[in-house]
Design an enzyme around this catalytic site. Structure first.
Site, PDB file in Angstrom:
ATOM      1  N   HIS A 180      93.568  65.313  -2.154  1.00 41.76           N
ATOM      2  CA  HIS A 180      94.690  64.727  -2.891  1.00 41.76           C
ATOM      3  C   HIS A 180      95.989  65.455  -2.556  1.00 41.76           C
ATOM      4  CE1 HIS A 180      91.067  64.136  -5.499  1.00 41.76           C
ATOM      5  NE2 HIS A 180      91.529  62.904  -5.515  1.00 41.76           N
ATOM      6  N   ASP A 213      87.279  68.696  -1.609  1.00 37.38           N
ATOM      7  CA  ASP A 213      86.868  67.336  -1.942  1.00 37.38           C
ATOM      8  C   ASP A 213      87.083  66.359  -0.797  1.00 37.38           C
ATOM      9  OD1 ASP A 213      89.545  67.876  -2.384  1.00 37.38           O
ATOM     10  OD2 ASP A 213      89.601  67.039  -4.404  1.00 37.38           O
ATOM     11  N   ASP A 225      93.446  69.988   0.266  1.00 36.60           N
ATOM     12  CA  ASP A 225      92.729  69.163  -0.707  1.00 36.60           C
ATOM     13  C   ASP A 225      92.835  67.695  -0.294  1.00 36.60           C
ATOM     14  OD1 ASP A 225      91.765  69.587  -3.834  1.00 36.60           O
ATOM     15  OD2 ASP A 225      92.641  67.608  -3.506  1.00 36.60           O
ATOM     16  N   HIS A 273      98.216  69.867  -8.925  1.00 37.02           N
ATOM     17  CA  HIS A 273      98.868  68.678  -9.501  1.00 37.02           C
ATOM     18  C   HIS A 273      99.815  69.028 -10.652  1.00 37.02           C
ATOM     19  CE1 HIS A 273      96.582  66.010  -7.033  1.00 37.02           C
ATOM     20  NE2 HIS A 273      95.427  66.300  -7.599  1.00 37.02           N
TER      21      HIS A 273
END
Length: 311
Positions: free
Chosen positions: A169, A248, A167, A130
Site C-alpha cells: 500500500h 504484504d 509495502d 498510513h
C-alpha cells in the site's frame, strides 16, 4: 555488522478484534520463525521505551497527539473498544502499544547514530505509514518511520535522511508528513489502484513513489528499484535510511495482489544497504508495516533481517 532487534510485549496488547488481519499473532509468527532459523541469536535484543509526546510532535500535530492520548487513556480506564475509522479500532492496550512502537523507532535511531548498532529492525505494531500529520488511518496511529526520521533530523542533527517504503500500500501518511521537506527523500513502490488510492501523482519533488499494477512480480519490482530508486538515492546521499518494511506484497498475502517472494525482499534490502554503506555509514532502521499471511510474513522478515545481518 551488529543488528539490533527492537520489540516489546506491549505491542501484543493492541487487539482490534477476532478476525482482524493486523493482529498480535503477527509478532508471534515473526519471533517463532526467527528462533526456528537461528536468527534470534545473531541480533541484539534492545530495550524499548515509550515515545514522549514531544517525540511524536516532530511528525504529528501536537493537538492530535494529546487528543488521541486522552481518548486512549479513557479506553484504558473503561475497558472499551472503539473504532476510530472503518479499519482502525482502539482497545485498552492500544495506547501502550502505539507509544511503544514509536518509541522503538526513536530508540533504534539513537542506537544506530551513536554507533552502538550497525542497523536495526523494529518488530512493532501498530504499523505507521498510513498515519498522517493529524489522523489515524489504515490500522495506523502514529507514523513510526516519520517520527524516527524527524528525530534524526531535528534532534540528532543529521542533514539528509531517506525513507524507503516497499509495502503493498502507498505510504500516504509518510508522504503527507514529509512532502516538501528537502532534508528527506522518500522512495516507494506500491500496488495501484489499491488502498489508500493515492500516490500515483507525486505531491512533491522529494517523493519518488512508483505505482505498479496488480500481479507485478519480482522482476518488475526489481526494475523499478533499479530504474527509479537507485539514482535518486545515490544523488541524495542520505546520512541514514529508514525502511517502512511491509511484506504484504508477498504472493501468498491475500490482502495484496503483488507477486513478491522472500528472495525479492532480500534483494531489495541488499540494494538499500549498498546506498547506506556508501553514504550513510551503513545506518539503517527498519520498522515493520504490513504483512498478514503469517507464514509468508515470518519468512519474508527472516530474509530481510538475514540480509541486514550478513551483508
Amino acid at each position: 555488522m551488529t543488528t539490533g532487534y527492537f520489540s516489546h510485549p506491549d505491542c501484543l496488547s493492541h487487539d482490534m478484534g477476532a478476525g482482524h488481519p493486523e493482529c498480535p499473532a503477527r509478532i508471534h509468527a515473526i519471533e517463532d520463525h526467527l528462533r526456528a532459523v537461528g536468527l534470534d541469536m545473531l541480533m541484539l535484543p534492545q530495550d524499548v521505551p515509550m515515545a514522549s509526546n514531544q517525540d511524536l510532535a516532530y511528525a504529528h500535530d501536537l493537538n492530535y497527539v494529546l487528543t488521541l492520548d486522552d481518548f486512549l487513556q479513557q479506553l484504558e480506564a473503561t475497558g472499551e473498544t472503539r473504532a476510530l475509522d472503518p479499519d482502525t479500532w482502539a482497545c485498552p492496550g492500544t495506547r501502550s502499544a502505539a507509544w511503544r512502537a514509536a518509541g522503538a523507532a526513536v530508540a533504534a535511531t539513537d542506537a544506530v547514530i551513536d554507533g552502538k548498532l550497525s542497523n536495526a529492525f523494529c518488530a512493532v505494531r501498530p504499523p505507521g505509514h498510513h498515519a498522517t500529520h493529524d489522523q489515524t488511518m489504515g490500522f495506523c496511529f502514529f507514523n513510526n518511520v516519520a517520527v524516527a526520521a524527524r528525530h534524526a533530523l531535528d534532534v540528532r542533527g543529521l542533514k539528509r535522511v531517506a525513507v524507503v517504503d516497499f509495502d503493498v500500500h502507498h505510504g500516504n501518511g509518510t508522504e503527507d508528513i514529509l512532502a516538501n521537506d528537502d532534508r528527506v527523500l522518500m522512495v516507494g513502490l506500491f500496488q495501484h489502484p489499491f488502498y489508500p488510492y493515492s500516490g500515483a501523482e507525486s505531491r512533491a519533488g522529494n517523493m519518488v513513489n512508483v505505482p505498479v499494477p496488480a500481479r507485478s512480480d519480482g522482476r518488475l519490482v526489481r526494475d523499478v528499484v533499479d530504474s527509479y530508486w537507485m539514482y535518486r538515492l545515490e544523488e541524495f546521499k542520505p546520512e541514514m535510511i529508514f525502511i517502512s518494511a511491509g511484506f504484504d506484497g508477498h504472493r501468498e498475502d491475500d490482502l495484496g495482489g503483488l507477486g513478491l517472494v522472500e528472495a525479492d525482499y532480500a534483494w531489495i534490502t541488499a540494494k538499500i544497504m549498498q546506498v547506506a554503506d556508501t553514504h550513510a555509514q551503513g545506518r539503517i532502521v527498519s520498522c515493520l508495516e504490513g504483512g498478514y499471511n503469517l507464514s509468508a510474513l515470518a519468512r519474508s522478515v527472516a530474509a530481510h533481517v538475514r540480509t541486514l545481518i550478513e551483508n
